[in-house]
Design an enzyme around this catalytic site. Structure first.
Site, mmCIF file in Angstrom:
data_model
loop_
_atom_site.group_PDB
_atom_site.id
_atom_site.type_symbol
_atom_site.label_atom_id
_atom_site.label_comp_id
_atom_site.label_asym_id
_atom_site.label_seq_id
_atom_site.Cartn_x
_atom_site.Cartn_y
_atom_site.Cartn_z
ATOM 1 N N LYS A 1 56.503 52.316 -50.620
ATOM 2 C CA LYS A 1 55.351 51.673 -50.522
ATOM 3 C C LYS A 1 55.400 50.420 -51.640
ATOM 4 O O LYS A 1 55.027 49.285 -51.268
ATOM 5 C CB LYS A 1 53.915 52.205 -50.601
ATOM 6 C CG LYS A 1 53.555 52.463 -49.104
ATOM 7 C CD LYS A 1 52.249 53.142 -48.844
ATOM 8 C CE LYS A 1 52.190 54.433 -49.612
ATOM 9 N NZ LYS A 1 50.879 55.203 -49.330
ATOM 10 N N ARG B 1 61.692 64.323 -46.786
ATOM 11 C CA ARG B 1 61.288 63.263 -46.250
ATOM 12 C C ARG B 1 62.489 62.505 -45.484
ATOM 13 O O ARG B 1 63.551 62.695 -45.766
ATOM 14 C CB ARG B 1 60.892 62.249 -47.460
ATOM 15 C CG ARG B 1 61.720 61.973 -48.536
ATOM 16 C CD ARG B 1 61.127 61.552 -49.836
ATOM 17 N NE ARG B 1 60.880 60.026 -49.572
ATOM 18 C CZ ARG B 1 59.372 59.458 -49.783
ATOM 19 N NH1 ARG B 1 58.632 60.504 -50.127
ATOM 20 N NH2 ARG B 1 59.165 58.410 -49.422
ATOM 21 N N GLU C 1 47.680 57.595 -48.562
ATOM 22 C CA GLU C 1 46.961 56.792 -49.752
ATOM 23 C C GLU C 1 46.652 55.352 -49.152
ATOM 24 O O GLU C 1 47.845 54.785 -48.761
ATOM 25 C CB GLU C 1 47.259 56.927 -50.953
ATOM 26 C CG GLU C 1 46.617 56.305 -52.154
ATOM 27 C CD GLU C 1 47.214 56.107 -53.505
ATOM 28 O OE1 GLU C 1 48.392 56.716 -53.797
ATOM 29 O OE2 GLU C 1 46.487 55.420 -54.301
HETATM 30 P P1 ATP Z 1 54.997 55.995 -51.751
HETATM 31 O O1 ATP Z 1 56.162 55.280 -51.218
HETATM 32 O O2 ATP Z 1 54.133 54.584 -52.084
HETATM 33 O O3 ATP Z 1 55.082 57.050 -53.024
HETATM 34 P P2 ATP Z 1 53.833 58.066 -50.479
HETATM 35 O O4 ATP Z 1 54.742 58.758 -49.659
HETATM 36 O O5 ATP Z 1 53.233 58.708 -51.588
HETATM 37 O O6 ATP Z 1 54.389 56.696 -50.631
HETATM 38 P P3 ATP Z 1 51.252 58.747 -48.989
HETATM 39 O O7 ATP Z 1 50.496 57.667 -48.484
HETATM 40 O O8 ATP Z 1 50.925 59.342 -49.999
HETATM 41 O O9 ATP Z 1 52.729 57.618 -49.435
HETATM 42 O O10 ATP Z 1 51.956 59.417 -47.952
HETATM 43 C C1 ATP Z 1 51.303 60.025 -46.848
HETATM 44 C C2 ATP Z 1 52.013 61.326 -46.297
HETATM 45 O O11 ATP Z 1 53.227 60.707 -45.649
HETATM 46 C C3 ATP Z 1 52.365 62.129 -47.031
HETATM 47 O O12 ATP Z 1 51.858 63.481 -46.527
HETATM 48 C C4 ATP Z 1 53.811 62.186 -47.583
HETATM 49 O O13 ATP Z 1 54.324 63.198 -47.897
HETATM 50 C C5 ATP Z 1 54.255 61.517 -46.106
HETATM 51 N N1 ATP Z 1 55.523 60.505 -46.217
HETATM 52 C C6 ATP Z 1 55.627 59.635 -47.196
HETATM 53 N N2 ATP Z 1 56.917 59.094 -47.098
HETATM 54 C C7 ATP Z 1 57.487 59.899 -46.220
HETATM 55 C C8 ATP Z 1 59.068 59.839 -45.649
HETATM 56 N N3 ATP Z 1 59.962 59.056 -46.215
HETATM 57 N N4 ATP Z 1 59.290 60.704 -44.892
HETATM 58 C C9 ATP Z 1 58.300 62.011 -44.649
HETATM 59 N N5 ATP Z 1 56.952 61.682 -44.819
HETATM 60 C C10 ATP Z 1 56.652 60.990 -45.835
HETATM 61 MG MG MG Z 2 51.612 59.857 -52.092
#
Ligand code: ATP
Ligand code: MG
Length: 565
Positions: free
Chosen positions: A281, A271, A45
């Site tokens: 984020k 994750r 996102e």
């Molecule tokens: P936020 O911390 O803002 O919730 P988010 O993880 O939702 O961030 P996205 O932009 O939706 O952020 O993430 C894009 C992709 O990266 C998604 O498929 C998410 O599952 C993956 N992702 C995000 N954080 C991690 C992490 N710590 N480890 C592995 N994959 C991740």
């Molecule tokens: Mg997300």
């Protein structure tokens, strides 16, 4: 690392590991003919910069596609215009490219499919499977109940198809205020899975969108966009993190109930969590917005742009992601693992240089003033192809203040540097002896008077001359002035945002040390932003492309030479 010609079996074998669970699933799907072509996607996102956690997801998705001869899409999941910006879109593209991955075709956006999503919403309404609900957000949440208690039907659940079609069209036309109505799927208000209790498909948001401008004033929810986007793109394996496991029944419900062109499946993995680090984020944005750091690309940030500026290499980040593996078990990885990968890669790649961070002048009395003798040293101890560097030696040189101690009684074992009356070797140059210490009236050391031992360049000193060790140095006149920035962890707490903790309480007040007046060897003058060096005895450094310029070079310390620095 895998590539197109390496089947996953071989890739895993070359890394000395068994196939991880997603590789096993894909192998089976291909073997059984369930899947013809592997298509994955990385779906950020655009509401912030990418961080190290995203790197794990990027590596996983792109490397799976490569290993199985498929493709990986970069798709912006841009369903919430209120939090999203073009700046983030651009930064994310740059970061994925920096890691060395190539997305298939054009960059994609969920918003590319808004027309289709809307048509499908109309189709759901027509089939009696969605309705316009007039509950406010707060009322809707009360009606939803909680995990152990079934929800109640919205008073609008029984609306006729005609009325729903009319209201939905008017929502789209902008007739209603934000928050006054939503479109919801009609699934099951008593489901033990909260996500199936008539989830929201569309909400009213009178916001301009970075891709679609003012075309829309209703926007699909994440759930109503994600799987459908996967289906449109022919994604075979939609890989996300564990917190989406509960969404999977809804993901499947949409696929089952919409005229989608393909049938993607969702799989979840744990994750990445790193100690001493926050990877949310929202929290990273707070650090930026409140000025706790200099920006998203501050070298202390766990963002890819911050790590790049700090001097981390794409190879190191990818190696780290390979090292930690892919599982469904949540765990926290030690930051030392990432640092190991960085150090290991830089040790291989970075040319050597000398830079004196805290200069102390040494006058070599028996070397003629105005004369220059050119010493040479390899640019890299193992990589001959990197050539030699020239090190001008002059009567006045700088050594590091920490490499001199007035106490000549210090044991040779404890202090392998310069003390009065004894010898030390200058790396790649002469053995010198400290003869005299010049101080000001306050007792501070101004300079050292020394003498060199003739014939000791590249040769052992004569009998009786016993250097305590080897130290680095630069010529006083033939060196550059530069700034060096040292970094420590941004947080002092191993788990800065665990439980009820406020992560800001754990901010390390000493995470940045700025040293000016440092002196680097002459050859560094030609360095450009992003260039890496090992400053001998000090660590790995990288030219800060943003801060370097007219005023001189600024080096960021990427990491120390040994663990724990
Ligand atoms: P936020 O911390 O803002 O919730 P988010 O993880 O939702 O961030 P996205 O932009 O939706 O952020 O993430 C894009 C992709 O990266 C998604 O498929 C998410 O599952 C993956 N992702 C995000 N954080 C991690 C992490 N710590 N480890 C592995 N994959 C991740
Ligand atoms: Mg997300």
């Amino acid at each position: 690392m895998t590539n197109k010609s390496t089947p996953p079996q071989a890739a895993a074998a070359s890394e000395g590991r068994p196939l991880h669970f997603i590789e096993q699933i894909i192998t089976k799907d291909l073997g059984e003919g369930k899947v013809k072509r592997v298509v994955t996607r990385f779906p950020p996102e655009p509401n912030g910069y990418l961080h190290i956690g995203h790197a794990k997801s990027i590596c996983l998705n792109f490397e799976l596609a490569e290993a199985f001869g498929g493709v990986c899409n970069l798709r912006f999941d841009d369903t919430n215009p209120a939090r999203e910006e073009q700046e983030y879109v651009d930064a994310i593209k740059a970061d994925v490219a920096w890691l060395g991955f190539h997305w298939d075709g054009e960059v994609k956006y969920s918003s590319d499919y808004f027309d289709t999503f809307y048509d499908w919403a109309v189709a759901l309404v027509g089939a009696g499977k969605a309705y316009v609900c007039d509950l406010s957000a707060q009322q809707a949440s009360e009606y939803r109940g909680w995990a152990t208690r079934p929800g109640r039907d919205s008073p609008n659940r029984g609306r006729s198809v005609e009325e729903n079609l009319d209201l939905l069209a008017r929502m789209k036309a902008g007739e209603f205020d934000e928050g006054s109505r939503t479109l919801r799927a009609k699934i099951d208000m008593a489901s033990p899975n909260m996500h199936l209790r008539d989830p929201v498909l569309y909400r009213i948001r009178k916001e301009s969108h970075h891709q679609t401008g003012d075309k829309w004033c209703i926007y699909p929810s994440y759930d109503f966009a994600h799987g459908q986007g996967d289906a449109i793109e022919g994604v075979s394996h939609s890989i996300c993190t564990l917190e989406f496991a509960d969404h999977r029944p809804l993901y499947d419900w949409f696929i089952d109930n919409l005229p989608v062109p393909s049938r993607p499946r969702q799989y979840e993995f744990a994750r990445l969590e790193l100690n001493y680090t926050v990877t949310s984020k929202r929290k990273l944005k707070q650090l930026v917005d409140e000025g706790h750091v200099g920006g998203w690309d501050d070298p202390r940030m766990p963002t890819l742009s911050g790590m790049r500026r700090r001097g981390y290499t794409p190879a190191a980040v990818r190696r780290f992601c390979d090292m930690i593996g892919v599982t469904r078990a949540a765990s926290t990885v030690d930051i030392g693992t990432l640092e190991y990968a960085v150090r290991d890669d830089l040790n291989e790649q970075a040319p050597r240089a000398m830079c004196v961070l805290d200069p102390l002048k040494v006058v070599v009395g028996n070397f003629p003033a105005g004369e220059v003798e050119h010493m040479t040293q390899p640019a890299h101890p193992q990589r001959q192809a990197m050539g030699q560097r020239r090190l001008p030696f002059t009567r006045e040189i700088f050594i590091d203040r920490a490499d001199f101690n007035e106490d000549s009684g210090l044991s040779r074992k404890k202090f392998k540097r310069l003390v009065p009356g004894e010898w030390v070797r200058l790396r790649g140059a002469y053995v010198i002896r400290a003869d005299d210490v010049i101080k000001n009236t306050a007792g501070e050391i101004l300079e050292i008077r020394a003498s060199l031992v003739p014939g000791t360049v590249g040769a052992n000193p004569p009998e009786g001359v016993r250097p305590r060790g080897v130290i680095h140095w630069v010529s006083a006149s033939h060196s550059i002035d530069c700034e060096v920035r040292l970094y420590d962890r941004l947080f002092t707490d191993e788990a800065p945002d665990a439980g009820e903790k406020n992560f800001l309480d754990a901010l390390n007040p000493h995470s940045l040390t700025v040293l000016s007046g440092c002196r680097g060897e002459q050859g560094l003058a030609g360095a450009a932003g992003g260039d890496h060096f090992q400053f001998e005895r000090e660590g790995y450094f990288c030219v800060d492309g943003k801060l370097s310029g007219e005023g001189g070079l600024v080096f960021n310390r990427t990491i120390g030479l040994k663990e724990g620095r």
